[in-house]
Design a protein around this motif. Structure first.
Motif, short mmCIF file in Angstrom:
data_model
loop_
_atom_site.label_atom_id
_atom_site.label_comp_id
_atom_site.label_asym_id
_atom_site.label_seq_id
_atom_site.Cartn_x
_atom_site.Cartn_y
_atom_site.Cartn_z
N LEU B 136 0.83 -1.20 0.00
CA LEU B 136 0.00 0.00 0.00
C LEU B 136 0.87 1.25 0.00
O LEU B 136 0.51 2.27 -0.59
N THR B 137 2.01 1.17 0.69
CA THR B 137 2.93 2.30 0.67
C THR B 137 3.45 2.54 -0.74
O THR B 137 3.60 3.67 -1.19
N GLN B 138 3.69 1.44 -1.44
CA GLN B 138 4.20 1.51 -2.80
C GLN B 138 3.25 2.27 -3.72
O GLN B 138 3.68 2.95 -4.65
N VAL B 139 1.93 2.16 -3.48
CA VAL B 139 0.97 2.89 -4.32
C VAL B 139 0.56 4.21 -3.67
O VAL B 139 -0.43 4.83 -4.08
N GLY B 140 1.30 4.61 -2.63
CA GLY B 140 1.07 5.93 -2.04
C GLY B 140 -0.11 6.01 -1.09
O GLY B 140 -0.73 7.05 -0.94
N ARG B 159 -6.18 2.17 -6.47
CA ARG B 159 -4.78 1.93 -6.08
C ARG B 159 -4.69 0.82 -5.04
O ARG B 159 -3.75 0.03 -5.05
N VAL B 160 -5.70 0.74 -4.14
CA VAL B 160 -5.73 -0.40 -3.22
C VAL B 160 -5.84 -1.70 -4.02
O VAL B 160 -5.15 -2.69 -3.73
N ALA B 161 -6.68 -1.66 -5.06
CA ALA B 161 -6.85 -2.87 -5.88
C ALA B 161 -5.53 -3.25 -6.54
O ALA B 161 -5.19 -4.43 -6.63
N ILE B 162 -4.77 -2.25 -6.99
CA ILE B 162 -3.48 -2.55 -7.59
C ILE B 162 -2.53 -3.12 -6.54
O ILE B 162 -1.83 -4.11 -6.78
N ALA B 163 -2.56 -2.53 -5.34
CA ALA B 163 -1.71 -3.05 -4.26
C ALA B 163 -2.09 -4.48 -3.92
O ALA B 163 -1.22 -5.31 -3.62
N ARG B 164 -3.39 -4.77 -3.97
CA ARG B 164 -3.86 -6.12 -3.68
C ARG B 164 -3.24 -7.13 -4.66
O ARG B 164 -2.85 -8.23 -4.28
N SER B 165 -3.14 -6.71 -5.92
CA SER B 165 -2.49 -7.59 -6.90
C SER B 165 -0.99 -7.66 -6.67
O SER B 165 -0.39 -8.73 -6.69
N ASP B 192 -0.32 6.95 -12.94
CA ASP B 192 1.05 7.13 -12.44
C ASP B 192 1.57 5.84 -11.82
O ASP B 192 2.72 5.44 -12.05
N VAL B 193 0.71 5.21 -11.01
CA VAL B 193 1.12 3.95 -10.37
C VAL B 193 1.42 2.91 -11.44
O VAL B 193 2.44 2.20 -11.37
N MET B 194 0.55 2.84 -12.45
CA MET B 194 0.75 1.85 -13.50
C MET B 194 2.03 2.11 -14.28
O MET B 194 2.75 1.19 -14.66
N ARG B 195 2.32 3.40 -14.51
CA ARG B 195 3.53 3.76 -15.25
C ARG B 195 4.76 3.33 -14.47
O ARG B 195 5.71 2.78 -15.03
N THR B 196 4.73 3.56 -13.15
CA THR B 196 5.86 3.13 -12.32
C THR B 196 6.05 1.62 -12.40
O THR B 196 7.18 1.13 -12.56
N LEU B 197 4.93 0.89 -12.32
CA LEU B 197 5.01 -0.56 -12.40
C LEU B 197 5.65 -0.99 -13.71
O LEU B 197 6.53 -1.85 -13.74
N ALA B 198 5.22 -0.35 -14.80
CA ALA B 198 5.75 -0.71 -16.11
C ALA B 198 7.25 -0.46 -16.16
O ALA B 198 8.02 -1.27 -16.66
N SER B 199 7.66 0.67 -15.58
CA SER B 199 9.08 1.01 -15.65
C SER B 199 9.91 0.08 -14.77
O SER B 199 11.11 -0.07 -14.97
#
Lengths: 331, 255
Positions: B136-140, B159-165, B192-199
Motif C-alpha cells: 500500500l505504501t508503494q501505491v502511495g 490503487r488499493v486494488a493494484i496493491a492487492r495484486s 502514475d502507479v501503472m507507469r511506475t510498475l511498467a518502468s
C-alpha cells in the motif's frame, strides 16, 4: 407606565404571532370548545351500562366532537409538541373509557374469570418450567435450523441440478405445509412406520424442517445479492470456491440476511406454542393445565403476558443488533 | 516519449503469456474467434476496441476467470487451460485489476491486500500485514491502511486494488479498464502507479482507452473488433499510422 408598555408589547407580539391563525385554531376558541364539550358530557352522557340507541348516538357524536377538536390541535404546527402528545393520549384513553362505560360488559365477571390472581399459587412454577422448555425447544430448533438453512442456502447457489431438485422439493413442501400439520404427522404418524420420537424432538424436528426451508431461501437470496465482481476479485486472487465463500461472500451476505433472519427466529420462538398439540410441556401446555387445575382461564391471560415479556425484549434485541451491524463502517 | 520500449521486453525466453487460438461462446454468440497473442517478459500490451469487441473477455480468459471455449493459454511456458492445472495457483501468480475496483467492502484497505497473502500464499498474519502495508505504501496509500473502501475515493480504491495484486508478487497483472469508472481528476493517480510498475519491468496487459498513457507505456497494441484481432503492432505505429479502416475509425472517435 413601564408596566403598561411591557404589557402592551406582549399583547402586540402575541397578536402578530396569531394574526394569521384561523379563528378555530386559537387557544381561546379551543378552550371554549373544550369547556362546552365537558359540560355537555356532564349533562347529557348516559349512565353506566349499555345505552339506548339514541344515547349511543349521542355518545358517538360527543366523542367525534372531541376527536375533531383534537384534530384541529394536532394539525397545527404552532402548538407545542407536549400538548399534542397529551391530546392524542387523551383521545385513546377516552376511547377505552367509553368502551368500559357503555359496552355493557359485566366487568366484575370478567375480572373473576380472567384476572383472578388470588389462586395462582403453584402456577408460577409451572410457568417457569414451561418457559424453560419453550426456550429449550426454541434454542435447539434455532441453532439446528440455522445450520441446515445455511448449508441448504449455500448448496442452492451451487447450481447443481440434482441438489437443487431435492432442496427445491424440501423448501417447497415445508414452506407450504402448516407447522401444526407436520408436527402432528411427525409425532402421531411416524410411529406407524417405526420411527418413534419423543415429543420434544418431534417438535424440534418439525420446527427445523420448516424454518430451515425458510432460512435456506433467506441465505440463498443473501448470497446471490453479492455482486459478481466480488467473486471475480476473490477468484482472481487465487482463493478457491470455499475460501471465497468463507472470507468474501458470507461476511457480506450475513449482514444482508440479518433482518429477515432475526424475523424468522422470532417467529420460530412464537411457533414453539404449536408444540402444545403434541403435549410438549412448554409454556402454553402448562398454562392449559393450570386452566384445568384452577378452573379459571386466568392462566391463559398470564401466559400471554409471559410471551409478550419474553418476545418483546427479544425483538428489541434483534433491532439493536441490526443497528449495531449497520453502524459499522462497511457499506 | 521515453526510451525505446522494445528494449525493455526480453524476447529470448518463452513469452510470459501466450494465447493460442482462443475462442469463446456465450450461449450461442461467438464472442472471441481465434485470438492469438504473445506477451513477452516485462512487456506492456494494450488491448483496444469498441465495447463488445471481446477485449475484456479475452483478458478474463488469460487467468481463466472466464473459461475459454477453445484454445490454450500458456503462462511462462506452461499450459494453464488444462483441466489438471491448479487454476488457483495460476491465478495467484497473475494479478487482476477491475474497472469497478471490486474491493471487499467489509475489509479495511490493509485486510483487502492481506487476504490473498494469508489464505493463498499461507503467510502468517503478521507477516502478511507487513507485506500488505508495504504494497500500500508503494501505491502511495500509507496513510489509509485502516480505512474501509467506502471511505476512500475512486482513485484510492483503484490503487488499493493494484496493491492487492502487487502484494501477491505476480508474474503479470491484467488491467480491465482500470480508469473508466474514475472521475477525470483521479485518472492520473492510477495511471502514475501503472507507469511506475511498467518502468519496474512488470508484465502488463491493459484494456484501456487512455491514448496518451498507452503511447508512453505500452510496447504493443492489439486492436479488437467483433471478436477478432484486426490490427496489432508497436503502439506508436498503430496509433499514428493505423492500417485497418476500423482502427482509424475507432481512433478518430476517441480524439
Amino acid at each position: 407606565m413601564m408596566h403598561m408598555t411591557n404589557f402592551q408589547m406582549t399583547i402586540q407580539q402575541w397578536r402578530k404571532r396569531w394574526a394569521y391563525q384561523p379563528w378555530f385554531r386559537r387557544y381561546e376558541c379551543l378552550a371554549l370548545g373544550l369547556a362546552v364539550w365537558v359540560v355537555a358530557a356532564l349533562l347529557f352522557l348516559p349512565p353506566f351500562g349499555r345505552p339506548a340507541p339514541l344515547g349511543a348516538a349521542g355518545v358517538i357524536l360527543w366523542y367525534l366532537a372531541g376527536f375533531t377538536m383534537a384534530g384541529v390541535l394536532l394539525t397545527d404546527r404552532e402548538k407545542p409538541i407536549l400538548l399534542k402528545r397529551a391530546t392524542s393520549l387523551s383521545v385513546i384513553i377516552l376511547f377505552f373509557w367509553l368502551f368500559y362505560r357503555y359496552s355493557g360488559t359485566r366487568w366484575d365477571r370478567v375480572q373473576a374469570q380472567f384476572f383472578d390472581f388470588s389462586r395462582m399459587d403453584g402456577v408460577w412454577e409451572m410457568y417457569a418450567q414451561g418457559l424453560l422448555v419453550t426456550l429449550q425447544v426454541a434454542i435447539v430448533a434455532a441453532v439446528l435450523s440455522i445450520i441446515f438453512g445455511l448449508t441448504f442456502g449455500i448448496l442452492r447457489t451451487l447450481g447443481n441440478p440434482v441438489i437443487n431438485l431435492f432442496l427445491g422439493l424440501h423448501i417447497d413442501i415445508f414452506r407450504a405445509l402448516p407447522l401444526i400439520v407436520s408436527m402432528v404427522l411427525i409425532f402421531y404418524a411416524l410411529p406407524f412406520v417405526g420411527i418413534r420420537l419423543p415429543a420434544f424432538w418431534a417438535a424440534v424436528l418439525a420446527l427445523v424442517l420448516m424454518n430451515s426451508a425458510y432460512q435456506a431461501e433467506i441465505f440463498r437470496a443473501g448470497i446471490e445479492s453479492i455482486p459478481r465482481g466480488q467473486i471475480d476479485a476473490a477468484r482472481a486472487l487465487g482463493l478457491g470456491p470455499g475460501a471465497t465463500m468463507r472470507h468474501v461472500i458470507l461476511p457480506q451476505a450475513f449482514k444482508i440476511v440479518i433482518p429477515p433472519l432475526t424475523n424468522n427466529l422470532v417467529s420460530l420462538v412464537k411457533d414453539t406454542a404449536v408444540a402444545y398439540v403434541i403435549t410438549v410441556p412448554e409454556l402454553l401446555t402448562n398454562a392449559q393445565q393450570a386452566v384445568t387445575w384452577k378452573r379459571t382461564p386466568t392462566p391463559l391471560i398470564l401466559s400471554m403476558f409471559v410471551y409478550l415479556a419474553t418476545l418483546i425484549p427479544l425483538i428489541h434485541l434483534t433491532r439493536r443488533l441490526e443497528r449495531r451491524l449497520n453502524a459499522g463502517n462497511t457499506r | 516519449m521515453n526510451a525505446a520500449p522494445e528494449t525493455r521486453s526480453d524476447t529470448t525466453r518463452a513469452p510470459m503469456i501466450e494465447a493460442r487460438g482462443i475462442h469463446k461462446y456465450f450461449s450461442g454468440t461467438h464472442v472471441l474467434r481465434g485470438i492469438n497473442a504473445r506477451v513477452a517478459h516485462g512487456e506492456v500490451v494494450a488491448l483496444m476496441g469498441r465495447s463488445g469487441s471481446g477485449k475484456s473477455t479475452f483478458l478474463r480468459c488469460l487467468n481463466r476467470i472466464e473459461e475459454p471455449s477453445e484454445g490454450d493459454v500458456l503462462i511462462d511456458g506452461t499450459i494453464i487451460t488444462d483441466l489438471r492445472t491448479d487454476v488457483n495457483s495460476v491465478r495467484a501468480d497473475i494479478g487482476m485489476v477491475f474497472q469497478d475496483y471490486n474491493l471487499f467492502p467489509h475489509m479495511t484497505a490493509l485486510e483487502n491486500v492481506a487476504l490473498g497473502l494469508i489464505h493463498v500464499r499461507k503467510r502468517p498474519r503478521s507477516e502478511a500485514q507487513d507485506l500488505a502495508a508495504s504494497a500500500l505504501t508503494q501505491v502511495g496509500l500509507a496513510d489509509h491502511l485502516t480505512k474501509y473502501p467506502n471511505q476512500l475515493s475512486g482513485g484510492q480504491q483503484q490503487r488499493v486494488a493494484i496493491a492487492r495484486s502487487l502484494a501477491m508478487r505476480p508474474k503479470a497483472i491484467l488491467f480491465d479498464e482500470p480508469t473508466s469508472a474514475l472521475d477525470p481528476e483521479m485518472v492520473h493517480e492510477v495511471l502514475d502507479v501503472m507507469r511506475t510498475l511498467a518502468s519496474e519491468g512488470m508484465t502488463m496487459v491493459v484494456v484501456s482507452h487512455e491514448i496518451g498513457f498507452l503511447r508512453k507505456v505500452a510496447d504493443q497494441l492489439i486492436m479488437f473488433d467483433d471478436g477478432v484481432v484486426i490490427e496489432r503492432g508497436p503502439t506508436a505505429r498503430v496509433l499514428d499510422a493505423p492500417e485497418h479502416a476500423r482502427t482509424r475509425e475507432f481512433l478518430g472517435a476517441l480524439k
